[in-house]
Design a protein around this motif. Structure first.
Motif, PDB file in Angstrom:
ATOM      1  N   ARG A   1      10.899   2.103 -14.173  1.00 34.06           N
ATOM      2  CA  ARG A   1       9.871   2.940 -13.564  1.00 34.06           C
ATOM      3  C   ARG A   1       9.975   2.920 -12.048  1.00 34.06           C
ATOM      4  O   ARG A   1       9.829   3.945 -11.387  1.00 34.06           O
TER       5      ARG A   1
ATOM      6  N   GLY B   1       0.528   3.755  -9.413  1.00 38.26           N
ATOM      7  CA  GLY B   1      -0.564   2.924  -9.878  1.00 38.26           C
ATOM      8  C   GLY B   1      -1.736   2.888  -8.938  1.00 38.26           C
ATOM      9  O   GLY B   1      -2.856   2.533  -9.334  1.00 38.26           O
ATOM     10  N   ILE B   2      -1.530   3.214  -7.683  1.00 34.20           N
ATOM     11  CA  ILE B   2      -2.602   3.331  -6.704  1.00 34.20           C
ATOM     12  C   ILE B   2      -2.345   4.567  -5.856  1.00 34.20           C
ATOM     13  O   ILE B   2      -1.201   4.979  -5.677  1.00 34.20           O
TER      14      ILE B   2
ATOM     15  N   HIS C   1       2.283  -2.946  -6.995  1.00 33.32           N
ATOM     16  CA  HIS C   1       1.554  -2.261  -8.054  1.00 33.32           C
ATOM     17  C   HIS C   1       2.508  -1.634  -9.068  1.00 33.32           C
ATOM     18  O   HIS C   1       2.207  -1.592 -10.268  1.00 33.32           O
ATOM     19  N   LEU C   2       3.653  -1.142  -8.621  1.00 27.18           N
ATOM     20  CA  LEU C   2       4.642  -0.644  -9.568  1.00 27.18           C
ATOM     21  C   LEU C   2       5.091  -1.755 -10.514  1.00 27.18           C
ATOM     22  O   LEU C   2       5.340  -1.508 -11.697  1.00 27.18           O
ATOM     23  N   ALA C   3       5.210  -2.976 -10.003  1.00 32.98           N
ATOM     24  CA  ALA C   3       5.608  -4.116 -10.815  1.00 32.98           C
ATOM     25  C   ALA C   3       4.432  -4.719 -11.576  1.00 32.98           C
ATOM     26  O   ALA C   3       4.621  -5.679 -12.325  1.00 32.98           O
ATOM     27  N   SER C   4       3.222  -4.171 -11.394  1.00 34.68           N
ATOM     28  CA  SER C   4       1.996  -4.702 -12.020  1.00 34.68           C
ATOM     29  C   SER C   4       1.768  -6.158 -11.639  1.00 34.68           C
ATOM     30  O   SER C   4       1.289  -6.962 -12.446  1.00 34.68           O
ATOM     31  N   LEU C   5       2.125  -6.514 -10.393  1.00 33.31           N
ATOM     32  CA  LEU C   5       1.915  -7.857  -9.861  1.00 33.31           C
ATOM     33  C   LEU C   5       1.245  -7.729  -8.495  1.00 33.31           C
ATOM     34  O   LEU C   5       1.860  -7.962  -7.444  1.00 33.31           O
ATOM     35  N   PRO C   6      -0.034  -7.331  -8.445  1.00 33.23           N
ATOM     36  CA  PRO C   6      -0.685  -7.001  -7.171  1.00 33.23           C
ATOM     37  C   PRO C   6      -0.809  -8.164  -6.206  1.00 33.23           C
ATOM     38  O   PRO C   6      -0.944  -7.947  -5.000  1.00 33.23           O
TER      39      PRO C   6
ATOM     40  N   ARG D   1      -0.421 -12.462 -10.551  1.00 31.56           N
ATOM     41  CA  ARG D   1      -1.457 -11.701 -11.224  1.00 31.56           C
ATOM     42  C   ARG D   1      -2.414 -12.689 -11.886  1.00 31.56           C
ATOM     43  O   ARG D   1      -2.037 -13.832 -12.147  1.00 31.56           O
TER      44      ARG D   1
ATOM     45  N   ASP E   1      -3.394 -13.161 -14.809  1.00 26.07           N
ATOM     46  CA  ASP E   1      -2.959 -13.737 -16.077  1.00 26.07           C
ATOM     47  C   ASP E   1      -1.471 -14.075 -16.093  1.00 26.07           C
ATOM     48  O   ASP E   1      -0.903 -14.309 -17.169  1.00 26.07           O
TER      49      ASP E   1
END
Length: 333
Positions: free
Chosen positions: A3, A119-120, A179-184, A242, A244
């Motif tokens: 992505r 994502g943002i 955010h692309l990596a879903s690790l803000p 992140r 979790d």
């Protein structure tokens, strides 16, 4: 990663295509009325309106532009993948540019990236220049500056014999790449990468930092032969990028040599104290070996704990993974 690559290439493609489409609109508009209307619609959708071209001259199949500016470019989302096959090019010939495009100055006051892209939502300005003789030869210089302080710069010079590309980006914590990596909470990110030399052996370097994580790569790429000779390493101390996801340490060493579909590859990965999505493991070690198109993965996960009502189901003994894949298999996705 797929992505991230798609987002990067599509956004850069839109921005680089702006001068080409603008010139195409002028060329069509000089000839037919309906073409002028169609071109205006195309450019209007791409830019949100407000394209200004100054100092345009057409001579010897070259469109020379002193200044190409736009008040606003909107990229609300990525295009949806199409299930239909691409339409064949008329006459079976590949697409070529009708003219060489030289834009000495490109400026967009406001580039609006929608949340559907990264994502943002983000707002930036764009500056640069481009000299595109064909799809196989040209140069471009682009600099994107986000309102939140992130900067992304790319330069490219390509011709049939050689290539020179540089990437230089820096973003604060919680930026587009995180955010692309879903690790803000990955931390501030910097990336410096170069590709320089003949197309058959372009020297390649990469230096990435993400908070305390560090990764480096160096070697050569054969773009014509689709082959590589690369060494990659990465290390990270205890991090929680992140809410979790966390780990106590990561180490990676890898070497790839040969054609992309039949490489000689070797690599070792270890992750200590990994927790993700309610699961956890004490230590993961993995060894990757590849030769003549076959890549084998041998991994051992120790101290595995699962989410749910039986968290210790796999904790009594190490979990072993042994897998092979053929990279040169035509049926491989």
């Amino acid at each position: 990663m797929r992505r991230l690559r798609k987002v990067t290439l599509w956004v850069l493609g839109v921005l680089v295509a702006l001068p080409v489409l603008a010139v195409a609109a002028v060329l069509v508009g000089l000839n037919i009325g309906p073409g002028r209307v169609a071109a205006e619609l195309l450019v209007g959708r791409l830019t949100g309106g407000g394209v200004v071209i100054e100092g345009l001259s057409l001579l010897h199949r070259q469109a020379s532009i002193d200044s190409l500016t736009a008040a606003r470019v909107q990229v609300p989302r990525l295009p949806s993948p199409s299930a239909a096959p691409a339409a064949p090019v008329a006459g079976g010939k590949p697409f070529t540019l009708p003219v060489q495009v030289l834009a000495r100055r490109i400026h967009v006051d406001r580039v609006e990236l929608g949340a559907g892209v990264a994502g943002i939502a983000a707002v930036a300005s764009l500056d640069g220049s481009a000299d595109v003789a064909s799809l196989q030869a040209g140069s471009a210089d682009l600099r994107l500056r986000l309102d939140d302080g992130g900067t992304y710069a790319a330069t490219a010079r390509i011709d049939p014999a050689a290539i020179k590309v540089t990437l230089d980006l820096a973003e604060p914590e919680g930026g587009l790449i995180a955010h692309l990596a879903s690790l803000p909470a990955l931390g501030p990110i910097t990336l410096k990468a170069t590709l320089d030399g003949p197309r058959s052996a372009a020297a390649t370097t990469l230096a990435l930092t993400a908070g305390p994580l560090q990764a480096d790569g160096k070697g050569t790429l054969d773009l014509d032969g689709m082959a590589a000779d690369l060494d990659v390493s990465a290390t990270a101390p205890a991090m929680a990028p992140r809410a979790d996801v966390s780990w106590q340490g990561i180490g990676l060493q890898a070497r790839v040599r040969g054609p992309f579909t039949r490489p000689e590859a070797s690599g070792q990965l270890h992750i200590d104290g990994l927790q993700a999505a309610g699961a956890a493991l004490r230590r993961l070690t993995a060894d990757v070996q590849g030769n003549a198109g076959r890549v084998g993965i041998r991994a051992v996960a120790d101290g595995v704990r699962l989410p749910g009502s039986a968290p210790d189901l796999l904790a009594a003994a190490p979990v072993l993974l042994d897998a092979d894949v053929r990279l040169d298999d035509p049926a491989r996705p």
